[in-house]
Design a protein around this motif. Sequence first.
Motif, PDB file in Angstrom:
ATOM      1  N   ASP A 195       0.860  -1.182   0.000  1.00  0.00           N
ATOM      2  CA  ASP A 195       0.000   0.000   0.000  1.00  0.00           C
ATOM      3  C   ASP A 195       0.896   1.231   0.000  1.00  0.00           C
ATOM      4  O   ASP A 195       1.925   1.256   0.699  1.00  0.00           O
ATOM      5  CB  ASP A 195      -0.918   0.013   1.227  1.00  0.00           C
ATOM      6  N   VAL A 196       0.509   2.251  -0.735  1.00  0.00           N
ATOM      7  CA  VAL A 196       1.377   3.422  -0.899  1.00  0.00           C
ATOM      8  C   VAL A 196       1.487   4.258   0.371  1.00  0.00           C
ATOM      9  O   VAL A 196       2.368   5.118   0.465  1.00  0.00           O
ATOM     10  CB  VAL A 196       0.906   4.321  -2.061  1.00  0.00           C
ATOM     11  N   VAL A 197       0.612   4.035   1.367  1.00  0.00           N
ATOM     12  CA  VAL A 197       0.726   4.768   2.625  1.00  0.00           C
ATOM     13  C   VAL A 197       1.467   3.962   3.689  1.00  0.00           C
ATOM     14  O   VAL A 197       1.518   4.359   4.849  1.00  0.00           O
ATOM     15  CB  VAL A 197      -0.661   5.197   3.160  1.00  0.00           C
ATOM     16  N   CYS A 198       2.055   2.851   3.294  1.00  0.00           N
ATOM     17  CA  CYS A 198       2.817   2.007   4.207  1.00  0.00           C
ATOM     18  C   CYS A 198       4.302   2.341   4.098  1.00  0.00           C
ATOM     19  O   CYS A 198       4.908   2.063   3.049  1.00  0.00           O
ATOM     20  CB  CYS A 198       2.585   0.534   3.865  1.00  0.00           C
ATOM     21  N   PRO A 199       4.913   2.924   5.139  1.00  0.00           N
ATOM     22  CA  PRO A 199       6.329   3.291   5.035  1.00  0.00           C
ATOM     23  C   PRO A 199       7.237   2.093   4.816  1.00  0.00           C
ATOM     24  O   PRO A 199       8.224   2.169   4.081  1.00  0.00           O
ATOM     25  CB  PRO A 199       6.620   3.983   6.372  1.00  0.00           C
ATOM     26  N   TRP A 200       6.894   0.966   5.430  1.00  0.00           N
ATOM     27  CA  TRP A 200       7.737  -0.213   5.288  1.00  0.00           C
ATOM     28  C   TRP A 200       7.628  -0.810   3.887  1.00  0.00           C
ATOM     29  O   TRP A 200       8.522  -1.559   3.462  1.00  0.00           O
ATOM     30  CB  TRP A 200       7.401  -1.243   6.361  1.00  0.00           C
ATOM     31  N   CYS A 201       6.559  -0.490   3.159  1.00  0.00           N
ATOM     32  CA  CYS A 201       6.461  -0.940   1.770  1.00  0.00           C
ATOM     33  C   CYS A 201       7.473  -0.197   0.899  1.00  0.00           C
ATOM     34  O   CYS A 201       8.129  -0.809   0.035  1.00  0.00           O
ATOM     35  CB  CYS A 201       5.050  -0.730   1.238  1.00  0.00           C
ATOM     36  N   ALA A 202       7.598   1.101   1.108  1.00  0.00           N
ATOM     37  CA  ALA A 202       8.610   1.869   0.382  1.00  0.00           C
ATOM     38  C   ALA A 202      10.010   1.361   0.722  1.00  0.00           C
ATOM     39  O   ALA A 202      10.858   1.171  -0.160  1.00  0.00           O
ATOM     40  CB  ALA A 202       8.478   3.353   0.725  1.00  0.00           C
ATOM     41  N   ILE A 203      10.243   1.128   2.012  1.00  0.00           N
ATOM     42  CA  ILE A 203      11.545   0.625   2.460  1.00  0.00           C
ATOM     43  C   ILE A 203      11.775  -0.788   1.940  1.00  0.00           C
ATOM     44  O   ILE A 203      12.873  -1.122   1.468  1.00  0.00           O
ATOM     45  CB  ILE A 203      11.620   0.682   3.997  1.00  0.00           C
ATOM     46  N   GLY A 204      10.747  -1.631   2.000  1.00  0.00           N
ATOM     47  CA  GLY A 204      10.872  -3.004   1.525  1.00  0.00           C
ATOM     48  C   GLY A 204      11.192  -3.075   0.046  1.00  0.00           C
ATOM     49  O   GLY A 204      12.026  -3.884  -0.382  1.00  0.00           O
ATOM     50  N   ASP A 205      10.540  -2.234  -0.748  1.00  0.00           N
ATOM     51  CA  ASP A 205      10.824  -2.210  -2.190  1.00  0.00           C
ATOM     52  C   ASP A 205      12.266  -1.772  -2.444  1.00  0.00           C
ATOM     53  O   ASP A 205      12.965  -2.376  -3.265  1.00  0.00           O
ATOM     54  CB  ASP A 205       9.853  -1.269  -2.892  1.00  0.00           C
ATOM     55  N   ALA A 206      12.701  -0.732  -1.741  1.00  0.00           N
ATOM     56  CA  ALA A 206      14.075  -0.253  -1.922  1.00  0.00           C
ATOM     57  C   ALA A 206      15.088  -1.320  -1.513  1.00  0.00           C
ATOM     58  O   ALA A 206      16.115  -1.507  -2.177  1.00  0.00           O
ATOM     59  CB  ALA A 206      14.292   1.024  -1.122  1.00  0.00           C
ATOM     60  N   ARG A 207      14.807  -2.023  -0.433  1.00  0.00           N
ATOM     61  CA  ARG A 207      15.709  -3.099  -0.003  1.00  0.00           C
ATOM     62  C   ARG A 207      15.700  -4.249  -0.993  1.00  0.00           C
ATOM     63  O   ARG A 207      16.743  -4.875  -1.237  1.00  0.00           O
ATOM     64  CB  ARG A 207      15.316  -3.570   1.394  1.00  0.00           C
ATOM     65  N   LEU A 208      14.535  -4.539  -1.583  1.00  0.00           N
ATOM     66  CA  LEU A 208      14.474  -5.583  -2.594  1.00  0.00           C
ATOM     67  C   LEU A 208      15.328  -5.202  -3.799  1.00  0.00           C
ATOM     68  O   LEU A 208      16.046  -6.050  -4.355  1.00  0.00           O
ATOM     69  CB  LEU A 208      13.033  -5.824  -3.034  1.00  0.00           C
ATOM     70  N   GLN A 209      15.264  -3.943  -4.213  1.00  0.00           N
ATOM     71  CA  GLN A 209      16.081  -3.508  -5.338  1.00  0.00           C
ATOM     72  C   GLN A 209      17.571  -3.671  -5.036  1.00  0.00           C
ATOM     73  O   GLN A 209      18.352  -4.065  -5.924  1.00  0.00           O
ATOM     74  CB  GLN A 209      15.768  -2.046  -5.690  1.00  0.00           C
ATOM     75  N   GLN A 210      17.971  -3.398  -3.805  1.00  0.00           N
ATOM     76  CA  GLN A 210      19.367  -3.618  -3.426  1.00  0.00           C
ATOM     77  C   GLN A 210      19.709  -5.101  -3.430  1.00  0.00           C
ATOM     78  O   GLN A 210      20.801  -5.499  -3.847  1.00  0.00           O
ATOM     79  CB  GLN A 210      19.647  -3.018  -2.046  1.00  0.00           C
ATOM     80  N   ALA A 211      18.772  -5.932  -2.975  1.00  0.00           N
ATOM     81  CA  ALA A 211      18.990  -7.382  -2.982  1.00  0.00           C
ATOM     82  C   ALA A 211      19.167  -7.887  -4.410  1.00  0.00           C
ATOM     83  O   ALA A 211      20.045  -8.725  -4.682  1.00  0.00           O
ATOM     84  CB  ALA A 211      17.824  -8.101  -2.308  1.00  0.00           C
ATOM     85  N   ILE A 212      18.353  -7.376  -5.324  1.00  0.00           N
ATOM     86  CA  ILE A 212      18.451  -7.784  -6.725  1.00  0.00           C
ATOM     87  C   ILE A 212      19.824  -7.405  -7.284  1.00  0.00           C
ATOM     88  O   ILE A 212      20.443  -8.173  -8.038  1.00  0.00           O
ATOM     89  CB  ILE A 212      17.314  -7.151  -7.547  1.00  0.00           C
ATOM     90  N   THR A 213      20.315  -6.229  -6.890  1.00  0.00           N
ATOM     91  CA  THR A 213      21.650  -5.813  -7.326  1.00  0.00           C
ATOM     92  C   THR A 213      22.713  -6.772  -6.793  1.00  0.00           C
ATOM     93  O   THR A 213      23.664  -7.120  -7.500  1.00  0.00           O
ATOM     94  CB  THR A 213      21.940  -4.382  -6.841  1.00  0.00           C
ATOM     95  N   GLN A 214      22.548  -7.204  -5.540  1.00  0.00           N
ATOM     96  CA  GLN A 214      23.497  -8.145  -4.949  1.00  0.00           C
ATOM     97  C   GLN A 214      23.496  -9.486  -5.678  1.00  0.00           C
ATOM     98  O   GLN A 214      24.518 -10.179  -5.733  1.00  0.00           O
ATOM     99  CB  GLN A 214      23.172  -8.372  -3.472  1.00  0.00           C
TER     100      GLN A 214
END
Length: 218
Positions: free
Chosen positions: A11-30
């Motif tokens: 959900d776009v009002v979930c702060p951990w969703c924004a953080i989770g997506d950003a962390r996933l993008q870093q994981a994909i880079t790894q």
Amino acid sequence: MQTLKIDLVSDVVCPWCAIGDARLQQAITQLDDEIDVQLEWHPFLLNPDVPDDGRDILEHLSAKYGRSEDEMKAAQHEIMAAANELGLNFDRALARRSWNTFDTHRVLAYAKEQGCDGAFNRALFAAYFGRAENPTDANVLATIGASLGLDGERIREIVAGEAYAEQVEREVAHWQSLGVSSVPSFIVDNQYLLAGAQPPATLADALRQIAAERSESA
């Protein structure tokens, strides 16, 4: 290269969703060239009972979690620090209001048809947490949509009408029926649930393990 499909319930009002997506993008880079990740976003209604004019964020969180507003403010500062480490704009997170995002998800369903719902979700994170804008407002949605090449007038029509309502209701109910009760939730290959905004290294390791299990069972 092995391919893994990830369904991200968010959900776009979930702060951990924004953080989770950003962390996933870093994981994909790894993961480098080990795994090809195909990401698909899905709706979740974090605040379905919030009135149309929204609610003060600290008042809302305090009532929701049964903690004082000072405690919730401190928790929000911790979330803002986690977001800042990832380069996310959470500058006005404490000035935001809580919103029922049903109409937002109807617009995101349209954006998904046009192939840009991921970019739209991320732009809404920035608008909501970075600028404290109302992510359910037709003008905000139309402006963001137009910046992504979508039809701003069509977005205003969607907000004013009922388009995609049944689709969003169906999707929300589907993920709830599968046991998704909090966000972010990452469902990998329709089988493995990774819940919460886990650290990038943890996500990368989990995806490697899932890929290995899938290879063994193939």
